[in-house]
Each structure stands twice: as structure tokens, then as C-alpha cells.
Design an enzyme around this catalytic site. Structure first.
Site, short mmCIF file in Angstrom:
data_model
loop_
_atom_site.label_atom_id
_atom_site.label_comp_id
_atom_site.label_asym_id
_atom_site.label_seq_id
_atom_site.Cartn_x
_atom_site.Cartn_y
_atom_site.Cartn_z
CG HIS A 28 86.91 117.91 10.76
ND1 HIS A 28 86.16 116.80 11.04
CD2 HIS A 28 87.35 118.38 11.96
CE1 HIS A 28 86.14 116.61 12.35
NE2 HIS A 28 86.86 117.56 12.93
CD GLU A 29 90.11 120.86 12.48
OE1 GLU A 29 89.57 121.57 13.35
OE2 GLU A 29 90.36 119.65 12.64
CG HIS B 163 85.50 122.07 14.77
ND1 HIS B 163 84.51 121.57 15.59
CD2 HIS B 163 86.38 121.03 14.58
CE1 HIS B 163 84.77 120.31 15.88
NE2 HIS B 163 85.88 119.95 15.27
CG HIS C 272 79.60 125.06 16.42
ND1 HIS C 272 79.78 123.86 17.07
CD2 HIS C 272 78.42 125.54 16.88
CE1 HIS C 272 78.75 123.62 17.87
NE2 HIS C 272 77.92 124.63 17.78
#
Length: 712
Positions: free
Chosen positions: A501-502, A505, A508
């Protein structure tokens, strides 16, 4: 993704003025590292050179420089234009330039979350009103807004990215009070300065309360049921605290295994109540009145700016756009998932009844009996998988996934300074071998580190006046199971998902390729920001991905096929109850921030009424989520917590495209990178998404993934 722990300035300077770091008079004594060119690899933060006293000096100098540059802009006799107002740059300062206030703010806010101490917290309290006042000085400067407004109404033909920057800049000033009269502006200053201090106080109170509690066990019989990994970690914690026996804390790697495996119901209750009553006690860390005041402050700000509620104010720049659309999403999810959730709860109570008899199953029993039920249905347990998820191998697997999808590679560089020995720093290289980013990873809990997991940046991405693409320095911070003297760090599957999940990020951020930093990377609308992160979680149960890194830490044997089969079969275990839990948080958030009138109710009572449509289990009088709900009180998700479910619709829809075209299909991955990951906030999120998929998302892929059938 983590927001700064107190209000840091929203300013145009990211695009307008990145100045020469050389300075004269202040260099006579010891040179403040923030005033120097950083001679570290890729000009990374020289953590080893920065002292606590450097921050205040740099903050104040950054404010002075901001004011100096703003004076030049507003006193420019030329007609305001996009170029001389929004992206002003003083050529006499040379081409090596940066925004000092942005630089120190990034480092300081990251340290406040990941490596704080009493001195930093005291400084944060001191600087918060000063920084908020400066932010207000910028956003409420009538001459500066006059120039922005002129550009907004009279400008040359702009690119899509320039148009977005102009729109955001104009809207930012309006939403910060530029159209208010003098009395309104003064009122806004008072409200925002108070809110800045209270959000900081909220976070500090929560951290102190979370770290203050420990469950100290000295009798080995009280460890019954606990896996050896949890026992070893507790023994290490006790040793570090110079105590005998075993020490359990409220940090997730300690709390979660205890609640899942301990047969000592009384101790589970003790730990549960400690965790769920933090910041409600009669002490200086009580957050009840503080939350009440924060809710009212935000409502007052919104109404001062012409909105009926704070949610109306927030949703102007969200994909959902209206409170009606948010409630429609939450209502649709309740309708679709609640019948299944009720069946799941019934199953849970049935298995609990075998132990409890006529006694009622309580919240501190849920994790324990969920584990028993999962074992009964799938013969699957987190501890069975843990030996196959050695942290070093997981790191290689996650990096390898990025290589497979996007062709990027990671190389640890010990010459890049870090702020704690636990932190690893990597150089990231693109498919063609060119430098792409710096990536920091901070994996384990410790004193002075907030709980949870987040991604942040020490430096964003932008393209300077010479066309140089300034690459980002991104960081992921987590709280994973620590290694012990006998074993390396072994993760649960849930921790692997958190890492993915992180890492989503961070991709991105690392793939950002925009002209303006305020539009790059994760600087997107709040209900779009979780798409890249939640998208990556989908790979956690993909056999072909697990095959790349899931090997037993002792034997080297791969994760057996039959265990992978059980993981896949159990993927939707308790999925409906988990969905309703997230929906309940969304309902609570919206209940607070759709208030039209002053909030004077009892927080605990209001909370239980606000989310009851999504609650199917027991509610306890003394527990309270609000006082520890950092996302909506201090983390930027106020009137936006629904974003997680909104983005889940998007991520399921997007991953369905990968499933259809091949989960490692490089062409699909490149399209995802080009259309979404690299474009940041340069265009409307739906425009970017439709460019990737060719159509708008629907809820169908999420329901299919979760095995949910719509109930008529």
C-alpha cells in the site's frame, strides 16, 4: 499517506520562487545546513548535520525570504501575467534555487511523525502559530490576490497543467479568505491559528497516551496461546525497558497478536480497553473537548467562507463533489454488504458460544474467535505464513514487482544520510538506467514514532527553468514486527499488504513527471490519492508474485501451493464486516463535518449514534474512536475518510483491467504509469482514469472481488 502534523503553509512559492541557498551574514558562525547547498548524494537531507536549533532559524529565514519575494511580485509595475506572478523567478539569484521554507517544513514535519522528541514537540508548539500567521499573511494579502485575480481573468493561452495551476491558485486564495472583508479576514486568522495548535496538540496527546501504556507480564502462564514470535518480541521489549518478563504495548505488532492469540480473556479485555479509551482519561492528554472544538472551528471556517458545512467546503475539490454523492456511496455499500456481514457475525458468535456458553461475545473476543473460525474454515493462520515473509525478502519481492511492471530498479546507498539506523535509503533507476528518485524505508516501531503507516516526501518533483527534471526523495514509514536476537523480522500477510500500500503511494511520488511541484506525485484530489496505493495491495495474494520472494527463512522452501490456495480461498474472510467498519468511520466523519449548528454534544454518545447504521456488533459506553481518529482530526481526511472506499472502487476496477490484460503486462503497466502515476494533479482525476481505462469505473469489480451479490 501522511499529512504534516500541524498546519504548514499552502503557498505559491513551490512554483514561484526557489531561491539561491547561499547566504552571507548568517554564515559567519556555524553554518545552518538548511542555508547550504547539500553536498550529499542527489542533494539528500544531511540528517547528521542538522541540529534542533537549526529548524527555528531556518523557519524564520524562510518566512523572511517569502515576504521579500512577495514584495517583489506585488510591486512589479508590469501587468500581472502567469509568468511574472505564478512562477516568478528572480534571475539575479542564479539558476540553483529552492524554497527554503518548503525545505525545512518537509524535514521538520517528517521528523515530528517518525522521530520526534520533547524538544521538537516544544518547537512545534512555538512555530505553529507563527507558520499559520505567515500562511494567512500570504493568502490574505490583497495586493497579491489582486494580481492572481487579474491573471485568472486575463491570461495567455495556457497548457492544461498551467490552467490547473492557475485554477488551484485562484481557488486557494478564495478558499483561504481572499474575498472576505477585513473583519472576516481577522476572524479567519484567529480560527486557523487555533486550529493549527489544536491539531498539533491532538497528535502529541495521542502519541503520549499510546506510548504510556504497557501490559507487563511476569508469569509465563499468562502467555498461553501466544505464538513464539509475539513472546520473543515482548521479551525484547521488556529487556529494552530494563524489566523482567514480557512487555506488550499498544503498537500494532504487539497489540494485534495478543488480541488474536491470547487465551487470557481478562488480559485481552485489559489491552482492548487501554487501546480504545486512549485520550479519554481525566488527564492532560484528554482529547474529548479538543475534538469538539476542532469540529466547531472547521465549521466556523467553512461558514465564514460561505459554505453551509465543512463537508461542503471540502468536497468542492473532490471527485465525489457533494455530500449526497458521499452518502450514496456509503449507503450503497451498507445495502450491499450488511446482509453478508450479519451472516459473518452469526458464524463468529456460533464458534464463540462453544467457549463462552451463555456469556456474550465482547469486542475483545472478536479477533480471537475470528482466528479460530478462519482456522476451522481454511486451516490458515497468520503465523503459518510469517516464516515465509522475511522482511529482506519481502523488500526484494516488492522491488522486483516494480521492476517487472515498470522496469525500475533499486540500489541501497549507504552514503545517503538517514535519520535513524533503522532507515534504509535507496537510489531508484528507470528502465533506461537513468536516475529516477531516492527512496527511504523506515520499517519498525520505536519511541517517538507515530503508529500506523504512511508515505511522505523530503523533496517533490518539478522541472526548473533550464528544463532540469528535479527528481523526488520519497519515504515510506511503517510499524512492522521487529527482528529479535534469534529471528529476522518476519511479517504477517497483512504487513506485506501494508508495505504494498505505502509502496504504491511512493510509486505515485517517484514517477511524478510534471512541470510544477504542487501538481506532482500525490498532490491530487483526496479521493483519488488512495488509488495507486490500494491498487498495489491486489498483488499480495497473486501466486506469481508470491513465488518471487515467499521462501521459508530457515529452509529456503517456497510457500507451498496448498497454502497459497488457502490464502486465495480465504481472501474474502470477514470481508463484509471489514467493509462496514470502514463505512462506519466514513459515517462518523461525515456526521461531524455536515453539522450546520455548533457541536455541543457528548462526543462518545454522538459517535455511537452517528455510525450505528453500519455497526452490527456490541458498542461499549466507555470506548471512543473520535479522540484517536487522527485521519479526520489531525491528518487531512476531515470530511474525506470516505476516500478509502471511493478509491477501493477505483482500485478494483483498475486491477480488473490488469487481470484481463495480464497482471504483469508491461504495456498495461506503462499505460497506468503514463495516464495516472506520472500525471499527478495536472488534470481532473476522472479524465486521467478514463484515459487509462477508456471508461468510468463502476462498483461491479469491487463486488465481484469481494464475492458480494447485490440484494434486491
Amino acid at each position: 499517506m501522511k499529512e504534516p502534523v500541524f498546519l504548514l503553509i499552502l503557498h505559491l512559492n513551490k512554483e514561484r520562487t526557489r531561491m539561491n541557498p547561499q547566504i552571507d551574514s548568517l554564515e559567519q558562525q556555524r553554518q545552518n545546513p538548511f542555508f547550504l547547498t547539500w553536498e550529499t548524494p542527489h542533494a539528500t537531507v544531511p540528517f547528521d548535520q542538522i541540529r534542533t536549533e537549526d529548524y527555528e532559524e531556518a523557519f524564520l529565514e524562510g518566512i523572511r525570504r517569502d515576504n521579500e519575494e512577495i514584495e517583489k511580485i506585488i510591486n512589479n509595475p508590469e501587468e500581472p501575467t502567469f509568468d511574472n506572478t505564478l512562477i516568478f523567478h528572480d534571475a539575479t539569484k542564479g539558476e540553483h534555487y529552492y524554497d527554503l521554507l518548503d525545505r525545512v517544513s518537509n524535514v521538520f514535519s517528517c521528523m515530528m511523525s517518525a522521530e520526534t522528541n520533547d524538544d521538537l514537540e516544544a518547537l512545534a508548539q512555538k512555530m505553529s502559530p507563527i507558520l499559520t500567521q505567515h500562511a494567512n499573511d500570504v493568502s490574505l494579502n490583497p495586493k497579491l490576490f489582486e494580481r492572481i485575480k487579474h491573471v485568472y481573468e486575463h491570461h495567455r493561452e495556457l497548457t492544461a497543467e498551467e490552467q490547473m495551476l492557475l485554477q488551484n491558485s485562484y481557488d486557494g486564495f478564495v478558499r483561504s479568505g481572499a474575498l472576505l472583508d477585513d473583519a472576516g479576514k481577522e476572524k479567519l486568522r484567529q480560527l486557523t491559528e487555533e486550529a493549527g495548535l489544536l491539531t498539533l496538540q491532538f497528535s502529541q496527546n495521542l502519541l503520549k497516551e499510546m506510548k504510556a501504556f504497557t501490559l507487563h507480564i511476569t508469569d509465563e502462564q499468562d502467555l498461553d496461546g501466544l505464538p513464539q514470535t509475539a513472546v520473543d518480541a515482548a521479551a525484547m521489549a521488556a529487556k529494552e525497558a530494563e524489566k523482567e518478563g514480557w512487555l506488550f504495548t499498544l503498537d500494532a505488532p504487539s497489540y494485534t497478536p495478543f488480541m488474536t492469540y491470547s487465551t487470557r480473556r481478562d488480559l485481552r479485555r485489559q489491552l482492548y480497553m487501554a487501546r480504545n479509551t486512549v485520550c479519554t482519561h481525566d488527564n492532560t492528554e484528554n482529547n474529548l473537548q479538543l475534538c469538539q472544538r476542532l469540529i466547531n472551528l472547521r465549521r466556523e471556517v467553512a461558514q465564514l467562507l460561505g459554505f453551509e458545512t465543512y463537508a461542503d467546503y471540502v468536497l468542492v475539490h473532490r471527485m465525489a463533489s457533494t455530500t449526497q454523492n458521499v452518502y450514496k456511496l456509503l449507503d450503497d455499500l451498507i445495502e450491499a454488504y450488511k446482509p453478508t456481514a450479519q451472516e459473518e457475525l452469526k458464524e463468529l458468535k456460533t464458534i464463540a458460544r462453544k467457549d463462552l456458553g451463555d456469556e456474550k461475545m465482547m469486542p475483545w473476543d472478536s479477533a480471537f474467535y475470528s482466528h479460530k473460525l478462519k482456522m476451522e474454515k481454511y486451516n490458515l493462520d497468520a503465523e503459518m505464513l510469517r516464516p515465509y515473509f522475511q522482511l529482506d525478502k519481502v523488500i526484494s519481492g516488492v522491488f522486483g514487482l516494480a521492476t517487472k511492471l515498470y522496469g525500475i530498479t533499486f540500489k541501497e546507498n549507504p552514503d545517503i544520510p538517514v535519520y535513524h539506523p533503522d532507515v534504509k535509503a535507496y537510489e531508484v533507476f528507470d528502465r533506461d538506467g537513468s536516475y529516477l528518485a531516492v527512496f527511504y524505508a523506515d520499517f519498525h516501531p520505536r519511541k517517538g514514532k507515530q503508529g500506523g503507516a504512511w508515505m511522505t516526501e523530503f523533496q517533490g518533483q518539478w522541472i526548473d527553468r533550464k528544463g532540469n527534471n528535479v527528481r523526488p526523495h520519497v519515504s515510506v514509514v511503517m510499524n512492522f514486527t521487529k527482528p529479535t536476537d534469534e529471528k529476522p523480522a518476519l511479517l504477517t500477510l497483512g504487513e506485506v499488504e501494508t508495505f504494498l500500500h505505502e509502496f504504491g503511494h511512493s510509486l505515485h511520488g517517484m514517477f511524478a513527471n510534471t512541470r510544477f511541484e504542487s501538481l506532482s506525485g500525490t498532490n491530487v484530489w483526496w479521493d483519488f490519492v488512495e488509488l495507486p496505493s490500494q491498487f498495489m495491495e491486489n498483488f499480495a495474494i497473486e501466486r506469481d508474485f508470491l513465488r518471487t520472494f515467499a521462501f521459508h527463512y530457515e529452509t529456503g522452501e517456497p510457500l507451498p501451493d496448498e497454502l497459497i490456495d488457502r490464502i486465495v480461498k480465504s481472501r474474502n474472510f470477514m470481508v463484509a464486516m471489514a467493509c462496514l467498519r470502514q463505512v462506519s468511520f466514513g459515517l462518523l466523519d461525515m456526521a461531524y463535518y455536515t453539522k450546520h449548528e455548533p457541536f455541543a454534544e457528548d462526543v462518545k454518545t454522538f459517535e455511537k449514534e452517528a455510525w450505528k447504521r453500519a455497526i452490527i456488533g456490541e458498542q461499549l459506553t466507555d470506548t471512543c474512536m473520535t479522540v484517536q481518529f487522527s485521519h479526520i482530526m489531525a491528518g487531512g481526511y476531515a470530511a474525506g475518510y470516505y476516500s478509502y472506499k471511493w478509491a477501493e472502487v477505483l482500485d478494483a476496477d483498475a486491477f480488473a483491467v490488469f487481470k484481463r490484460e495480464g497482471i504483469f503486462n508491461p504495456a498495461t503497466a506503462q499505460r497506468f504509469r503514463d495516464c495516472i502515476l506520472s500525471r499527478g494533479g495536472t488534470e481532473h482525476p476522472m479524465t486521467l482514469y478514463k484515459r487509462f481505462k477508456g471508461a468510468e469505473p463502476t462498483i461491479d469489480a469491487l463486488l465481484e472481488r469481494n464475492g458480494i451479490t447485490r440484494h434486491s
